[in-house]
Design an enzyme around this catalytic site. Sequence first.
Site, PDB file in Angstrom:
ATOM      1  N   CYS A 109       0.815  -1.225   0.000  1.00 57.20           N
ATOM      2  CA  CYS A 109       0.000   0.000   0.000  1.00 57.20           C
ATOM      3  C   CYS A 109       0.847   1.274   0.000  1.00 57.20           C
ATOM      4  O   CYS A 109       0.323   2.366  -0.222  1.00 57.20           O
ATOM      5  CB  CYS A 109      -0.949  -0.002   1.196  1.00 57.20           C
ATOM      6  SG  CYS A 109      -1.940  -1.488   1.301  1.00 57.20           S
ATOM      7  N   HIS A 233      -2.834   7.019   3.317  1.00 56.90           N
ATOM      8  CA  HIS A 233      -3.351   5.774   2.738  1.00 56.90           C
ATOM      9  C   HIS A 233      -4.703   5.469   3.370  1.00 56.90           C
ATOM     10  O   HIS A 233      -4.886   5.619   4.586  1.00 56.90           O
ATOM     11  CB  HIS A 233      -2.352   4.638   3.005  1.00 56.90           C
ATOM     12  CG  HIS A 233      -2.912   3.295   2.661  1.00 56.90           C
ATOM     13  ND1 HIS A 233      -3.549   3.051   1.468  1.00 56.90           N
ATOM     14  CD2 HIS A 233      -2.936   2.120   3.351  1.00 56.90           C
ATOM     15  CE1 HIS A 233      -3.950   1.784   1.436  1.00 56.90           C
ATOM     16  NE2 HIS A 233      -3.592   1.199   2.565  1.00 56.90           N
ATOM     17  N   ASN A 263     -10.308  -0.075   0.720  1.00 51.88           N
ATOM     18  CA  ASN A 263      -8.841  -0.068   0.671  1.00 51.88           C
ATOM     19  C   ASN A 263      -8.402  -0.519  -0.718  1.00 51.88           C
ATOM     20  O   ASN A 263      -8.577  -1.679  -1.082  1.00 51.88           O
ATOM     21  CB  ASN A 263      -8.280  -1.004   1.741  1.00 51.88           C
ATOM     22  CG  ASN A 263      -6.760  -0.999   1.786  1.00 51.88           C
ATOM     23  OD1 ASN A 263      -6.101  -0.532   0.845  1.00 51.88           O
ATOM     24  ND2 ASN A 263      -6.194  -1.506   2.864  1.00 51.88           N
TER      25      ASN A 263
END
Length: 308
Positions: A109, A233, A263
Site C-alpha cells: 500500500c 493511505h 482499501n
Amino acid sequence: MPGAVVTGWGIAVPDKVVTNEDLSARLDTSDQWIAERTGIRERRIGGTTAELAIGAGRAALARAGRTGDDVDVLVLATSTPDALVPGTSATVQEGLGVRGGAFDVNAACSGFVYALVVAHGLVLAGAKRVLVIGSETLSQITDWDDRSIAVLVGDGAGAVLLEATDGPGQLLAWDLGADGSLRHLLKCDHGGYLYMNGKEIFRHAVRVIVESSQKALAKAGLQTSDVDLFIPHQANARIITAASQRLGIPDDRCVVTIDRYGNTSSASIPLALADALETDRIRPGALVLLSGFGGGMTWASAVLRWGG
Ligand code: ACO
C-alpha cells in the site's frame, strides 16, 4: 538541479459498485459493523490491474495535454500484478503507447509514494516526463467468503504525470521505510488469498504514519501545523483519525475517500489526491503531505509544495 511538477492526474475505477448491504446479503456482517469499524460504505470491483492503470494513465496524460509518446518512463505501483511475468507495466506501456521504459514497483500500500519518489529521482537523472500510476485489483486475491478481508478491499487506479522543471519542483522532502520482520502481518502467497493480522497492522500503522510524516516534514524544515492537506493511505477511517489526531492535523485538512472506494492499496493515495484536486482542495502554494503504509511492512511519506 531539475525538479518535477505534477502536470496531469487521472483515475479509473470499475463501474460495479458493491455496497455494504450487498456484502451483508451473503456474509455474516452488517453495514453498521463495516461503517463503524472501517468507515467504508461501498467499493468498486472489477477489471484488470492493467485496464484500470491504462484508464487512469490516459486521463492523466489527457489533462496534461500529452500522449504516451511524450513519456520517458512509466512507473507502475501495484501489489496485484496481472501476471508474475511480465510486469503489468508492459501491458500498460503498450496500451498507452509509452515511448520510454516501463517497470513495476511493489511496496504494497506504500507503493504509490515509493514510485513517486523514484520518479523524482528519474527526473533528477535526466528524464523529462515520468508517468506514475498506482493500480490494484485486490478483489482478485480476496477470499470473498472471509468477512474479515472481503469487507475491506476495493479495486481502482490513480495516476500523475510528472514533468521536469527548471525550478526547484514540488517535492520538498520524503521518507521511505521498511521493517521486514513484520512481513508476516500482511501477505499473499503464490496462488493464495490475502491474509492480514488486522489488529497488529492497525497498531503499527498509526505509529509508522506519524513517525514517517514527522521525519519527512522535519527534513523539509516544516511542522505539522504547516500542512494544508494531509492525504494518508485509506485503509481504515479509524487509522486515519488516530494518525491525524496524533499529528495534530484537523479533520478539515485531511482527505478521506475510503467511504467510496474501500482499501485500494497503492491506488488509494492517487485516488484521494485526484479527489482533492477535483474538489479544489489543493491550491497553488498549498503544502501537501502524502503518507502510506502497508505490507512488508513498508511506509512512505512525501511533502509537496503544490504549484512548483
Ligand atoms: N463483520 C462483522 N463482524 C466482524 C467482521 C465483519 N466483517 N470482521 C470481524 N468481525 C468480528 C470478529 O470476528 C470479532 O468478533 P469476536 O469479538 O466475537 O471475536 C469482532 O468483529 C472484532 O474483530 P476485530 O478484528 O477485533 O475488529 P477490529 O476492531 O480490530 O477491526 C479491522 C478489524 C477493521 C480489520 C481493523 O483491525 C483494521 O482495519 N486493521 C487494519 C487493516 C489495515 O490497515 N490493513 C492494511 C492494509 S490491507 C491491504 O493492504 C490489502
